[in-house]
Design an enzyme around this catalytic site. Sequence first.
Site, mmCIF file in Angstrom:
data_model
loop_
_atom_site.group_PDB
_atom_site.id
_atom_site.type_symbol
_atom_site.label_atom_id
_atom_site.label_comp_id
_atom_site.label_asym_id
_atom_site.label_seq_id
_atom_site.Cartn_x
_atom_site.Cartn_y
_atom_site.Cartn_z
ATOM 1 N N GLU A 156 0.796 -1.235 0.000
ATOM 2 C CA GLU A 156 0.000 0.000 0.000
ATOM 3 C C GLU A 156 0.830 1.288 0.000
ATOM 4 O OE1 GLU A 156 -2.652 -0.533 3.339
ATOM 5 O OE2 GLU A 156 -3.585 -2.290 2.448
ATOM 6 N N GLU A 261 -6.110 -10.825 -1.535
ATOM 7 C CA GLU A 261 -6.922 -10.662 -0.320
ATOM 8 C C GLU A 261 -8.401 -10.633 -0.674
ATOM 9 O OE1 GLU A 261 -5.501 -7.426 2.160
ATOM 10 O OE2 GLU A 261 -3.418 -7.787 1.614
#
Length: 374
Positions: A156, A261
Site C-alpha cells: 500500500e 486478499e
Amino acid sequence: MQRFSGLAVLSLAAGLIAAAPDQPSLKDAFHDSFRIGAALNAAIFTEEDARDAALVKQQFNSITPENVLKWERVHPRPGVYDFDLADRYVAFGEKNRMQIIGHTLVWHNQTPRWVFEDEKGNPVDRETLLNRMRDHIHTVVGRYKGRIFGWDVVNEALNEDGTLRQSPWLKIIGEDYIAKAFEFAHEADPKAELYYNDYSIENEAKRKGTIALIRRLQAENVPVAAIGIQGHDHMDWPSAELEDAALTDFAKLGVKVNITELDIDVLPRTTGQQGAEVTLHAEARSELNPYPDGLPDAVQEALAKRYASLFSVFLRHRGLITRVTFWGVTDAGSWLNNWPVNGRTSYPLLFDRNARPKPAFGAVLELVKQGASN
Ligand code: GLA
C-alpha cells in the site's frame, strides 16, 4: 432458550465436524489455472480451530498469515523478535505441502511507532531507518529462507490518485525506500518471489501510478515478480470490465499478478470507500447491518453471480494470475465483521458461518466445469 429447527441442528452439527470428505475442492478445480489460497488466523494454523484447519487442508494450496508476520507482531520492540506463531504458521504450511506466502515487510500500518522515532520521539534520519529496515527484513526473510515462497515486500505505497503515499517510510527515507526494501529482501533470500501489494489499483489513476512504480523498479533492475491486487471487492466494484482492463494493462509489464486478499462485501458502504484502509472506522447503525440473522436468498444468489463474474475474468487471465487468495476462510472469521463498523454480520467468502459451502462456491466451481474461459 434459543430454539433450533431439526434442519438447523443438523447443519450446525455438520459444520462442527471436519469438512465433508466428498466435497469438491477449489484447489483441484483450479489446478490447471492458478493456486487457491486463504489468509489464516492463528487459531487455524495452530489447529486449535480444528474445523477450519480441516477445511483449509481440503480446499487450499497456498496460505498467507493474516497477522503474525506483520512488523508489530514479529518485531514488537527494538531488538526483540517473536517468532513463536510465525514458526507455527510456516510449519503448518510445510506439513501440508502448501505454498507459503509472507505478508508483509514494509507497510505504514501495524508497524510500531518506535520504528520511525528516536528515544525522544523525534523522527529518525534516513540512515537509521534504512538500517532498521535492513535488520528487520534480513532477520525475518532470512529466518524462513527457502521455506517462504514469496513475500509481499511493500504494502500500500500508493494514494488513490496514483502518487506515492506520504508514509513515514517515504518522508524519512525518500522515494527509494521501495527499491531498498526489495533489495534487502532479495539479499536475504535470492530465490524468494517478491511482490508489490495494494488495493483499488484497478481504478485508472491508481493503476497508472502502479504501472509507473513497477516500471521505475524494473528500470533499476529491482526483482519484482508480481503485483498483488488485494481484491477487497464490493457487489458493484470493480466491474468485470474494470478488472479485465487492469489485468490486461498489468500483463504488459511482464510481471505476474496475484489476487491476494479477495472478499466481496455485500453490506452497505459507510462511505464511498473502495479500498481497505484498515484505520477507517464508522459508527454502528442498524441499517448498516441488514442481515444479522442470515443472508436472504436473493442476496446469496447475487453474490454467487458476482463471484462467478469475477472468476471468469480471472480464468481469462489464467496465464498471468498465479494465485487467487481469499482474505479468510469462513464468513465467521472475516475481518469484514468488524471493519469499518464493529460487530456487523458479514458474508464475503465462499464458506458460511458453519464452514459449509455457499452458492457462490458452487458457482465458481461450475465455471471450471463449463470451461468458461475457453
Ligand atoms: C490490508 C492488509 C491486510 C489486512 C487487510 C484487512 O489489505 O494488507 O494485511 O490487514 O487489510 O484486514
